[in-house]
Scaffold this active site. Structure first.
Site, PDB file in Angstrom:
ATOM      1  N   TYR A  19      -5.630   5.634  -7.113  1.00 52.05           N
ATOM      2  CA  TYR A  19      -5.855   5.525  -5.685  1.00 52.05           C
ATOM      3  C   TYR A  19      -7.270   5.025  -5.451  1.00 52.05           C
ATOM      4  O   TYR A  19      -8.233   5.794  -5.488  1.00 52.05           O
ATOM      5  CB  TYR A  19      -5.650   6.899  -5.044  1.00 52.05           C
ATOM      6  CG  TYR A  19      -5.910   6.974  -3.558  1.00 52.05           C
ATOM      7  CD1 TYR A  19      -5.113   6.295  -2.654  1.00 52.05           C
ATOM      8  CD2 TYR A  19      -6.950   7.758  -3.063  1.00 52.05           C
ATOM      9  CE1 TYR A  19      -5.339   6.397  -1.290  1.00 52.05           C
ATOM     10  CE2 TYR A  19      -7.185   7.873  -1.698  1.00 52.05           C
ATOM     11  CZ  TYR A  19      -6.374   7.185  -0.820  1.00 52.05           C
ATOM     12  OH  TYR A  19      -6.605   7.290   0.531  1.00 52.05           O
ATOM     13  N   TYR A  43       0.861  -1.196   0.000  1.00 53.40           N
ATOM     14  CA  TYR A  43       0.000   0.000   0.000  1.00 53.40           C
ATOM     15  C   TYR A  43       0.892   1.239   0.000  1.00 53.40           C
ATOM     16  O   TYR A  43       1.741   1.412   0.876  1.00 53.40           O
ATOM     17  CB  TYR A  43      -0.889  -0.013   1.245  1.00 53.40           C
ATOM     18  CG  TYR A  43      -2.041   0.956   1.210  1.00 53.40           C
ATOM     19  CD1 TYR A  43      -3.316   0.519   0.877  1.00 53.40           C
ATOM     20  CD2 TYR A  43      -1.857   2.295   1.528  1.00 53.40           C
ATOM     21  CE1 TYR A  43      -4.388   1.406   0.864  1.00 53.40           C
ATOM     22  CE2 TYR A  43      -2.929   3.182   1.513  1.00 53.40           C
ATOM     23  CZ  TYR A  43      -4.194   2.730   1.178  1.00 53.40           C
ATOM     24  OH  TYR A  43      -5.248   3.618   1.170  1.00 53.40           O
TER      25      TYR A  43
END
Lengths: 143, 393
Positions: free
Chosen positions: B344, B293
């Site tokens: 994102y 991430y």
């Protein structure tokens, strides 16, 4: 550097709100006193404040006035404006307090130059009126 | 009872990734869900479970509710509907809960998704537009510490101080994710390579972070379908088996402002790692490719450290030059371009990329992949999961 505010946009200032057990921290700030919560029984510092000591589960908590001395633990500098009330650039510092073991406090540098900041830098408390109603505890390099 | 390969991801679907999708979150969610069903070869009305990001309370993230989506997809009734809080920290947890749902027989086919309008919606993560309702924000917001970039920048500077990591090392990560994005036509930064000079000269948003240290503000939705290996036999795709998953908080966790504990970094992921390696019996060395991430560059080397890919303090140095994390390196990572350069979608796009690596269909395909690690958002309670190619692993 020194923080400065655009009072035209005072409506964008985030006014502190408090849980019942935090009210004294914020009430004291309005009197220009920086106080931290401590367990009266086992002396653990509790910041941010708690309803009960998480170490010994005592409800006997006390408020202790801080010397206001500490050292910079980390900091950031806002370059891009994200809120019209906060004029850029400004520094937000994470101050580790000298006399309250383990207590760290988010604040701003009210005096000094951005390029002089370093981790471990000794700082001391100053009071800044952010709006007409709200003073906040801020810091400057120890002279 | 553990998860070990008793559930699998059988469908992935996605909208386009764009700066302006021109439609609402629910519209995108329907598009991505239909894409995932088509990919899987599943009639959408057979979905009987939805596992989504939190929709309520302080960490409200997902605008699309289970009933919105069920109604639009023509699902008569859901038997299983759960949500995971903490923004991007939830991404792998939604899959973990979906697996628990199908393994226990509570549901047959569970849809996981994230529909985000970070470019054009009401919540833009680069700006302090949310109205904080929890009192703990009073210890940061009045001092102008008001954006995710600034919260992560605060613990990043401390980490750089403690480890000696440099901006250039973070720059190498930004460059490698961009190289991967330039092979991926879905990526927002497709066709736009990044040089070290451009990285270092990009505008500083909140020092120590410049523009290219931060993820993209975009619109998009990604959806995944989870079921059991038995049911997967009747579907189109080779399953990506869910070998292990974990979620965790840590000591004195706040929402991205956990500045009061001994270490102000990402101990939540350290806790997730302990559980993940214990449950799977695997180690970092067993991972063929990792989707770390990366809402911010520094989070990747910090995760390498707490998950045990490198020793504490060596994450920055591992990025030096970028070769070790390139597709040909010892630890290929973030092969779609990830959130720095693809899009994102709160990590769900990176789980979809993990599935592609298992299937062998990535635009930056790593050779002989049998195990993929995907991780969730940092600075918050978080989650991670391991996907496998082989049911027997």
């Amino acid at each position: 550097m020194a923080v400065s505010f655009n009072q035209r946009y005072a409506q964008y200032f985030f006014e502190p709100v408090a849980e019942s057990f935090e009210e004294e921290h914020w009430n004291a700030i309005k009197r220009h006193e920086l106080v931290f919560q401590r367990c009266a029984k086992c002396k653990t510092w509790l910041h941010p404040p708690r309803p009960m000591c998480y170490q010994c589960h005592s409800y006997d908590l006390e408020w202790v006035k801080s010397s206001g001395r500490g050292k910079i633990y980390s900091w950031v500098t806002f370059i891009r404006e994200v809120n019209p009330f906060n004029k850029v650039p400004y520094e937000v510092v994470l101050v580790e307090m000298d006399d309250e073991k383990g207590v760290r406090f988010i604040s701003n540098m009210a005096e000094g130059n951005a390029e002089d900041l370093y981790i471990g830098m000794p700082v001391e408390l100053v009071w800044v009126d952010v709006t007409k109603e709200q003073p906040l505890p801020m810091f400057r390099p120890v002279k | 009872m553990d998860l070990r390969n008793k559930a699998c991801i059988v469908g992935i679907g996605s909208t386009e990734f764009t700066r302006n999708c021109g439609r609402s979150e629910i519209h995108m969610a329907v598009d991505a869900a239909m894409g995932a069903c088509e990919d899987a070869g599943l009639e959408p009305t057979r979905i009987d479970g939805i596992s989504r990001f939190g929709t309520a309370g302080q960490t409200a993230t997902e605008f699309v509710t289970d009933t919105d989506l069920a109604r639009c997809l023509g699902i008569r009734n859901l038997r299983f509907f759960v949500e995971s809080p903490w923004g991007g920290g939830a991404c792998c947890a939604t899959v973990m809960l979906a697996a628990m749902g199908v393994i226990t027989g509570t549901a047959d086919y569970v849809l996981c998704f994230r529909s985000i309008r970070a470019a054009t919606g009401m919540v833009r993560y680069g700006r302090p537009t949310r109205v904080p309702i929890d009192a703990h924000w009073s210890y940061s917001m009045p001092f102008g510490l008001s954006t995710p970039t600034s919260w992560v920048a605060m613990f990043t500077r401390r980490w750089m101080y403690e480890t000696g990591a440099t901006k250039e090392q973070l720059g190498h990560l930004a460059i490698v994710t961009r190289e991967n994005a330039c092979r991926n036509p879905r990526a927002i930064y497709y066709g736009r390579p990044l040089t070290m000079e451009e990285y270092l000269r990009s505008p500083i948003l909140c020092d120590p972070f410049c523009l290219h240290d931060t993820c993209i503000e975009n619109d998009g939705c990604v959806a995944l379908i989870v079921t059991t290996p038995d049911r997967a036999k009747d579907l189109k795709q080779k399953p990506a088996y869910i070998t292990a998953a974990a979620e965790a908080t840590s000591w004195d966790s706040y929402c991205m402002t956990s500045f009061y504990r001994e270490e102000i970094g990402i101990p939540e992921m350290e806790e997730v790692g302990k559980e993940l390696w214990r449950r799977s019996g695997l180690t970092p060395k067993d991972m063929d490719v990792v989707q770390f991430y990366d809402a911010f560059t520094s989070l990747v080397p910090m995760q390498m450290e707490v998950l045990g890919f490198v020793k504490k303090g060596e994450g920055g140095a591992f990025l030096e030059g970028g070769d070790r994390i390139r597709p040909t390196g010892e630890l290929p990572i973030n092969t779609s371009g990830s959130m720095l350069s693809e899009a994102y979608i709160h990590g769900v796009n990176m789980i979809a990329e993990g599935v592609r690596q298992i299937r062998g269909t990535s635009t930056t395909q790593i050779k002989d992949v049998s195990k993929v690690l995907c991780t969730g958002g940092l600075g918050v309670p978080t989650s991670a999961l391991i996907l496998s190619k082989d049911e027997k692993s």
